[in-house]
Design a protein around this motif. Structure first.
Motif, PDB file in Angstrom:
ATOM      1  N   LEU A 196     -21.854 -17.508  43.069  1.00 60.20           N
ATOM      2  CA  LEU A 196     -21.265 -18.053  41.743  1.00 60.20           C
ATOM      3  C   LEU A 196     -21.114 -16.758  40.851  1.00 60.20           C
ATOM      4  O   LEU A 196     -22.395 -16.072  40.544  1.00 60.20           O
ATOM      5  CB  LEU A 196     -22.473 -19.081  41.407  1.00 60.20           C
ATOM      6  N   GLY A 197     -20.209 -16.464  40.240  1.00 53.84           N
ATOM      7  CA  GLY A 197     -20.060 -15.495  39.231  1.00 53.84           C
ATOM      8  C   GLY A 197     -20.554 -15.919  37.913  1.00 53.84           C
ATOM      9  O   GLY A 197     -19.992 -17.189  37.428  1.00 53.84           O
ATOM     10  N   ILE A 198     -21.345 -15.354  37.251  1.00 49.39           N
ATOM     11  CA  ILE A 198     -21.869 -15.899  35.890  1.00 49.39           C
ATOM     12  C   ILE A 198     -21.687 -14.524  34.804  1.00 49.39           C
ATOM     13  O   ILE A 198     -22.248 -13.628  35.277  1.00 49.39           O
ATOM     14  CB  ILE A 198     -23.441 -16.160  36.358  1.00 49.39           C
ATOM     15  N   THR A 199     -21.406 -15.089  33.752  1.00 51.90           N
ATOM     16  CA  THR A 199     -21.357 -14.064  32.812  1.00 51.90           C
ATOM     17  C   THR A 199     -21.932 -14.556  31.580  1.00 51.90           C
ATOM     18  O   THR A 199     -22.048 -15.674  31.192  1.00 51.90           O
ATOM     19  CB  THR A 199     -19.830 -13.602  32.264  1.00 51.90           C
ATOM     20  N   VAL A 200     -23.039 -13.744  30.958  1.00 51.56           N
ATOM     21  CA  VAL A 200     -23.645 -14.198  29.579  1.00 51.56           C
ATOM     22  C   VAL A 200     -23.151 -13.269  28.531  1.00 51.56           C
ATOM     23  O   VAL A 200     -23.397 -11.964  28.822  1.00 51.56           O
ATOM     24  CB  VAL A 200     -25.193 -14.194  30.099  1.00 51.56           C
ATOM     25  N   THR A 201     -22.845 -13.515  27.400  1.00 53.47           N
ATOM     26  CA  THR A 201     -22.485 -12.592  26.468  1.00 53.47           C
ATOM     27  C   THR A 201     -23.007 -13.173  25.143  1.00 53.47           C
ATOM     28  O   THR A 201     -23.274 -14.326  24.599  1.00 53.47           O
ATOM     29  CB  THR A 201     -20.858 -13.104  26.095  1.00 53.47           C
ATOM     30  N   VAL A 202     -23.462 -12.340  24.194  1.00 54.41           N
ATOM     31  CA  VAL A 202     -23.900 -12.632  22.991  1.00 54.41           C
ATOM     32  C   VAL A 202     -22.686 -12.105  21.836  1.00 54.41           C
ATOM     33  O   VAL A 202     -22.358 -11.214  22.264  1.00 54.41           O
ATOM     34  CB  VAL A 202     -25.219 -11.822  22.463  1.00 54.41           C
ATOM     35  N   GLY A 203     -22.487 -13.012  20.952  1.00 56.26           N
ATOM     36  CA  GLY A 203     -21.319 -12.743  19.903  1.00 56.26           C
ATOM     37  C   GLY A 203     -20.025 -12.947  20.491  1.00 56.26           C
ATOM     38  O   GLY A 203     -18.946 -12.157  20.172  1.00 56.26           O
ATOM     39  N   LYS A 204     -20.021 -13.970  21.349  1.00 55.83           N
ATOM     40  CA  LYS A 204     -18.614 -14.489  21.801  1.00 55.83           C
ATOM     41  C   LYS A 204     -17.643 -15.013  20.639  1.00 55.83           C
ATOM     42  O   LYS A 204     -16.473 -14.737  20.641  1.00 55.83           O
ATOM     43  CB  LYS A 204     -18.834 -15.523  22.729  1.00 55.83           C
ATOM     44  N   GLU A 205     -18.311 -15.688  19.796  1.00 55.53           N
ATOM     45  CA  GLU A 205     -17.413 -16.210  18.727  1.00 55.53           C
ATOM     46  C   GLU A 205     -17.526 -15.494  17.507  1.00 55.53           C
ATOM     47  O   GLU A 205     -16.419 -15.174  16.617  1.00 55.53           O
ATOM     48  CB  GLU A 205     -17.920 -17.661  18.482  1.00 55.53           C
ATOM     49  N   ILE A 206     -18.647 -15.030  17.113  1.00 50.59           N
ATOM     50  CA  ILE A 206     -18.947 -14.193  16.025  1.00 50.59           C
ATOM     51  C   ILE A 206     -19.445 -12.965  16.406  1.00 50.59           C
ATOM     52  O   ILE A 206     -20.806 -13.063  16.997  1.00 50.59           O
ATOM     53  CB  ILE A 206     -19.963 -14.978  14.930  1.00 50.59           C
ATOM     54  N   ALA A 207     -18.920 -11.608  16.225  1.00 53.52           N
ATOM     55  CA  ALA A 207     -19.699 -10.512  16.740  1.00 53.52           C
ATOM     56  C   ALA A 207     -21.012 -10.338  16.273  1.00 53.52           C
ATOM     57  O   ALA A 207     -21.140 -10.551  14.889  1.00 53.52           O
ATOM     58  CB  ALA A 207     -18.721  -9.278  16.377  1.00 53.52           C
ATOM     59  N   HIS A 208     -21.826  -9.907  17.177  1.00 55.86           N
ATOM     60  CA  HIS A 208     -23.227  -9.217  16.460  1.00 55.86           C
ATOM     61  C   HIS A 208     -23.130  -7.924  16.392  1.00 55.86           C
ATOM     62  O   HIS A 208     -22.393  -7.049  17.115  1.00 55.86           O
ATOM     63  CB  HIS A 208     -24.285  -9.584  17.788  1.00 55.86           C
ATOM     64  N   PRO A 209     -23.861  -7.383  15.208  1.00 52.46           N
ATOM     65  CA  PRO A 209     -23.902  -6.024  15.346  1.00 52.46           C
ATOM     66  C   PRO A 209     -24.189  -5.134  16.256  1.00 52.46           C
ATOM     67  O   PRO A 209     -25.141  -5.610  17.039  1.00 52.46           O
ATOM     68  CB  PRO A 209     -24.805  -5.657  13.965  1.00 52.46           C
ATOM     69  N   ASN A 210     -23.777  -3.964  16.563  1.00 53.64           N
ATOM     70  CA  ASN A 210     -24.079  -3.211  17.722  1.00 53.64           C
ATOM     71  C   ASN A 210     -24.342  -1.787  17.253  1.00 53.64           C
ATOM     72  O   ASN A 210     -23.547  -0.675  17.241  1.00 53.64           O
ATOM     73  CB  ASN A 210     -23.123  -3.270  18.734  1.00 53.64           C
ATOM     74  N   THR A 211     -25.551  -1.607  16.482  1.00 49.52           N
ATOM     75  CA  THR A 211     -25.896  -0.254  15.505  1.00 49.52           C
ATOM     76  C   THR A 211     -27.107   0.368  15.975  1.00 49.52           C
ATOM     77  O   THR A 211     -27.950  -0.658  16.669  1.00 49.52           O
ATOM     78  CB  THR A 211     -25.776  -0.362  14.054  1.00 49.52           C
TER      79      THR A 211
END
Ligand code: FE
Length: 129
Positions: free
Chosen positions: A32-47
Protein backbone atom coordinates in the motif's frame (compact mmCIF):
# COMPACT_ATOMS: atom_id res chain seq x y z
CA UNK A 1 0.63 12.30 29.43
CA UNK A 2 2.23 13.67 26.30
CA UNK A 3 -0.94 12.71 24.41
CA UNK A 4 -2.65 15.71 26.07
CA UNK A 5 -0.49 17.93 23.89
CA UNK A 6 -1.09 16.23 20.55
CA UNK A 7 -3.46 18.50 18.66
CA UNK A 8 -5.74 17.80 15.76
CA UNK A 9 -8.13 19.78 13.57
CA UNK A 10 -9.49 19.94 10.03
CA UNK A 11 -6.53 20.17 7.66
CA UNK A 12 -8.52 22.51 5.41
CA UNK A 13 -8.43 25.20 8.10
CA UNK A 14 -5.34 24.24 10.13
CA UNK A 15 -1.99 24.11 8.33
CA UNK A 16 -0.26 21.80 10.83
CA UNK A 17 -2.51 18.79 10.44
CA UNK A 18 -0.86 15.93 8.55
CA UNK A 19 -2.91 14.56 5.66
CA UNK A 20 -2.73 10.79 5.05
CA UNK A 21 -3.38 9.78 1.46
CA UNK A 22 -3.70 6.14 0.42
CA UNK A 23 -6.25 3.71 -0.95
CA UNK A 24 -9.19 3.04 1.39
CA UNK A 25 -8.98 -0.70 0.64
CA UNK A 26 -6.05 -2.98 -0.11
CA UNK A 27 -5.57 -6.73 -0.48
CA UNK A 28 -3.76 -8.48 2.37
CA UNK A 29 -0.06 -8.56 1.68
CA UNK A 30 -0.26 -6.11 -1.23
CA UNK A 31 2.03 -3.10 -0.88
CA UNK A 32 0.00 0.00 0.00
CA UNK A 33 1.48 3.32 -1.07
CA UNK A 34 1.00 5.96 1.62
CA UNK A 35 1.83 9.66 1.48
CA UNK A 36 1.64 12.01 4.47
CA UNK A 37 1.83 15.75 3.84
CA UNK A 38 1.73 18.77 6.13
CA UNK A 39 0.44 21.95 4.51
CA UNK A 40 -1.63 20.32 1.80
CA UNK A 41 -4.42 22.93 1.84
CA UNK A 42 -2.67 25.82 3.61
CA UNK A 43 1.13 25.96 3.26
CA UNK A 44 3.12 25.73 6.47
CA UNK A 45 6.25 27.94 6.70
CA UNK A 46 9.53 26.22 5.86
CA UNK A 47 12.16 28.56 7.30
CA UNK A 48 15.14 28.14 9.58
CA UNK A 49 13.11 29.43 12.50
CA UNK A 50 9.75 27.78 11.78
CA UNK A 51 9.33 24.43 10.05
CA UNK A 52 8.03 20.88 10.25
CA UNK A 53 10.85 18.81 11.78
CA UNK A 54 9.45 15.31 11.29
CA UNK A 55 6.49 13.12 10.41
CA UNK A 56 5.92 9.66 11.89
CA UNK A 57 3.37 7.11 10.69
CA UNK A 58 1.88 4.45 12.95
CA UNK A 59 -0.58 1.63 12.28
CA UNK A 60 -2.96 0.03 14.74
CA UNK A 61 -4.65 -3.19 13.59
CA UNK A 62 -8.33 -3.29 14.64
CA UNK A 63 -8.58 -4.35 18.28
CA UNK A 64 -4.84 -4.07 18.98
CA UNK A 65 -3.61 -2.32 22.12
CA UNK A 66 -0.26 -1.20 20.69
CA UNK A 67 0.68 0.88 17.68
CA UNK A 68 3.29 -0.20 15.17
CA UNK A 69 5.58 2.45 13.76
CA UNK A 70 5.47 2.08 9.96
CA UNK A 71 8.13 4.69 9.38
CA UNK A 72 9.28 8.23 10.02
CA UNK A 73 11.01 10.99 8.14
CA UNK A 74 13.11 13.79 9.57
CA UNK A 75 13.23 16.98 7.53
CA UNK A 76 16.70 18.33 8.17
CA UNK A 77 17.23 21.18 5.71
CA UNK A 78 15.43 24.46 6.47
CA UNK A 79 17.46 27.10 4.72
CA UNK A 80 20.28 27.38 7.26
CA UNK A 81 23.82 28.00 6.00
CA UNK A 82 27.06 29.70 6.95
CA UNK A 83 25.55 32.82 5.35
CA UNK A 84 22.86 32.77 8.03
CA UNK A 85 19.26 31.76 8.59
CA UNK A 86 17.18 31.33 5.43
CA UNK A 87 20.22 31.99 3.22
CA UNK A 88 20.92 28.31 2.53
CA UNK A 89 20.33 26.46 -0.73
CA UNK A 90 18.05 23.68 0.57
CA UNK A 91 14.67 23.32 2.25
CA UNK A 92 13.13 19.87 2.79
CA UNK A 93 9.42 19.64 1.96
CA UNK A 94 7.32 18.09 4.70
CA UNK A 95 6.14 15.02 2.81
CA UNK A 96 6.67 11.37 3.72
CA UNK A 97 6.09 8.68 1.09
CA UNK A 98 6.24 5.02 2.07
CA UNK A 99 4.87 1.59 1.16
CA UNK A 100 3.64 -1.02 3.61
CA UNK A 101 2.07 -4.48 3.44
CA UNK A 102 -0.74 -4.88 5.98
CA UNK A 103 -2.27 -8.16 7.10
CA UNK A 104 -5.40 -6.79 8.78
CA UNK A 105 -7.74 -3.82 8.66
CA UNK A 106 -6.84 -0.99 10.97
CA UNK A 107 -6.07 2.68 11.33
CA UNK A 108 -3.09 4.71 10.21
CA UNK A 109 -2.04 7.55 12.53
CA UNK A 110 0.22 10.34 11.32
CA UNK A 111 2.03 12.61 13.76
CA UNK A 112 3.85 15.75 12.67
CA UNK A 113 6.08 18.01 14.75
CA UNK A 114 6.36 21.76 14.16
CA UNK A 115 9.36 23.21 15.99
CA UNK A 116 7.18 26.07 17.28
CA UNK A 117 3.62 24.72 17.42
CA UNK A 118 4.26 21.18 18.62
CA UNK A 119 2.62 17.87 17.83
CA UNK A 120 -0.30 17.40 15.43
CA UNK A 121 -2.01 14.24 14.33
CA UNK A 122 -4.61 12.73 12.07
CA UNK A 123 -5.84 9.25 11.25
CA UNK A 124 -7.23 7.25 8.36
CA UNK A 125 -8.90 3.84 8.37
CA UNK A 126 -7.71 1.20 5.92
CA UNK A 127 -9.70 -1.91 5.06
CA UNK A 128 -7.60 -4.99 4.26
CA UNK A 129 -9.59 -7.60 2.38
FE1 FE B 1 4.10 25.84 12.86
Amino acid sequence: MLSEFVKTADFKSEKHVPVIECADRVAAGQALGITVTVGKEIAHPNTTNHHIAWIALHYVPAGAKTSIEIGRCEFSAHGASVEGADKGPACTDSTLTIRAKLAASGTLYATAYCNIHGLWSSEKAVTVA
